[in-house]
Write an enzyme that holds these catalytic residues in place. Structure first.
Site, PDB file in Angstrom:
ATOM      1  N   SER A  24       0.841  -1.194   0.000  1.00 12.18           N
ATOM      2  CA  SER A  24       0.000   0.000   0.000  1.00 12.18           C
ATOM      3  C   SER A  24       0.880   1.249   0.000  1.00 12.18           C
ATOM      4  O   SER A  24       1.654   1.448  -0.935  1.00 12.18           O
ATOM      5  CB  SER A  24      -0.975  -0.048   1.187  1.00 12.18           C
ATOM      6  OG  SER A  24      -2.055   0.829   1.002  1.00 12.18           O
ATOM      7  N   ASP A  74      -9.717  -5.757  -4.064  1.00  8.80           N
ATOM      8  CA  ASP A  74      -8.824  -4.758  -3.474  1.00  8.80           C
ATOM      9  C   ASP A  74      -9.373  -3.342  -3.650  1.00  8.80           C
ATOM     10  O   ASP A  74      -9.926  -2.994  -4.697  1.00  8.80           O
ATOM     11  CB  ASP A  74      -7.476  -4.853  -4.205  1.00  8.80           C
ATOM     12  CG  ASP A  74      -6.301  -4.354  -3.419  1.00  8.80           C
ATOM     13  OD1 ASP A  74      -6.482  -3.492  -2.548  1.00  8.80           O
ATOM     14  OD2 ASP A  74      -5.179  -4.832  -3.703  1.00  8.80           O
ATOM     15  N   HIS A 134      -7.196  -6.273  -0.057  1.00  9.49           N
ATOM     16  CA  HIS A 134      -5.995  -5.454   0.050  1.00  9.49           C
ATOM     17  C   HIS A 134      -4.825  -6.181   0.706  1.00  9.49           C
ATOM     18  O   HIS A 134      -3.725  -5.645   0.772  1.00  9.49           O
ATOM     19  CB  HIS A 134      -6.343  -4.187   0.861  1.00  9.49           C
ATOM     20  CG  HIS A 134      -5.394  -3.046   0.691  1.00  9.49           C
ATOM     21  ND1 HIS A 134      -4.993  -2.571  -0.548  1.00  9.49           N
ATOM     22  CD2 HIS A 134      -4.778  -2.254   1.613  1.00  9.49           C
ATOM     23  CE1 HIS A 134      -4.177  -1.550  -0.374  1.00  9.49           C
ATOM     24  NE2 HIS A 134      -4.021  -1.339   0.919  1.00  9.49           N
TER      25      HIS A 134
END
Length: 301
Positions: free
Chosen positions: A111, A251, A278
């Site tokens: 991320s 995601d 995610h």
């Protein structure tokens, strides 16, 4: 499965300290892999599973907590001007130097950690030999647009609750937190219950959300911090090391969010995890870790 050799320590970073943990041996001939967590302002806990790659292929896996997070120095009085991309690039450089691996290493960022990794890679550091971008945006405007598209698919009453508290500025209200969790359960981690290490990261962020609030904002889809206009799209062709992109079918980093990496990083490989959102590293742990391990071994030849 347990990693045999684990060492923790603190690396100096100016007046501050960076906590790190090495799983495996830095003397291994394999490329050491440094793992950067997301947020900004999360902790290493939720990406802890990557340490098991040390058992898969014998390489050292280095986790660390970024400044303001986890076991590293916390600075709750610092404001938006302090928390910059450059700060975290400098912290990474200091850690690589402290560990003695600045001349040869691989980097995996999840991320925000992947955003940081891209910022690191476009500078073409001589020691970077491989890059893994996991579930990361290349442009925060696209991220927000897609997050809000996903938000519109939430039940109407959940959307109404979110809007009500955002308008009133009561985003710490239990109703708002509960409504946000509906989004997180769909697009951040779909396991029920969440693994302990994932819950621990969120619990620690609740104790000190300085970095996240200043750089991102209150939630994944309400981005009002200093990163709200960030993009690296135009600089991605500068990345000149073997690269792997991973993301999940559900995601919040949707195909549109990760598309610039696919289209602009020379030779990048993209793996989409069909049963993940995610966090493929916990939602499809074995497959994800094997994918990363196999990629790194292919880089080493």
């Amino acid at each position: 499965m347990k990693v045999a050799d684990v060492n923790e320590g603190f690396a100096p970073f100016g007046a501050y300290e960076t906590w790190y943990r090495v799983s495996g041996s830095l003397s291994s001939p394999r490329l050491p892999l440094i793992v950067a967590h997301g947020g900004p302002g999360c902790t290493h806990d939720y990406v802890d599973s990557f340490k098991r790659i040390a058992d898969l292929d014998g390489r050292a896996i280095i986790h660390y907590d970024q400044l303001g997070s986890g076991n590293s120095t916390h600075l709750p009085d610092k404001g938006k001007d302090f928390w910059t991309v450059q700060l975290f690039l400098d912290q990474l450089d200091a850690l690589l130097s402290h560990l003695g691996i600045a001349d040869r290493y691989a980097y995996l960022g999840q991320s925000w950690g992947g955003m940081l990794g891209a910022e690191h890679a476009v500078r073409r550091p001589e020691g970077l030999k491989a890059l893994v971008v996991a579930n990361s945006p290349a442009n925060m405007l696209t991220w927000v647009s897609e997050a809000n598209r996903l938000r519109e698919e939430l039940p109407p009453e959940v959307q109404a609750t979110l809007l009500k508290h955002e308008a009133a500025g009561t985003i710490t209200h239990p109703e708002y937190v509960a409504a946000s969790r509906v989004f997180y359960n769909r697009h951040v981690c779909r396991l029920d219950p969440w693994p302990k290490e994932v819950s621990r990261t969120f619990e620690l962020m609740d104790l000190d959300n300085t970095v996240y609030i200043n750089m991102n904002g209150p939630t994944e889809f309400h981005v009002i911090g200093t990163m709200k206009d960030w993009t690296i799209e135009d600089r991605l062709p500068l990345i000149n090391v073997p690269s792997l992109l991973i993301s999940g079918k559900y995601d919040e980093a949707t195909p549109e969010v990760v598309r610039p990496y696919v289209e602009k990083v020379p030779g990048i490989r993209w793996v989409l995890f069909e049963h993940s959102s995610h966090m493929p590293h916990v939602e499809e742990e074995a497959k994800c870790l094997a994918t990363v391990s196999d990629f790194l071994k292919s880089v080493e030849g």
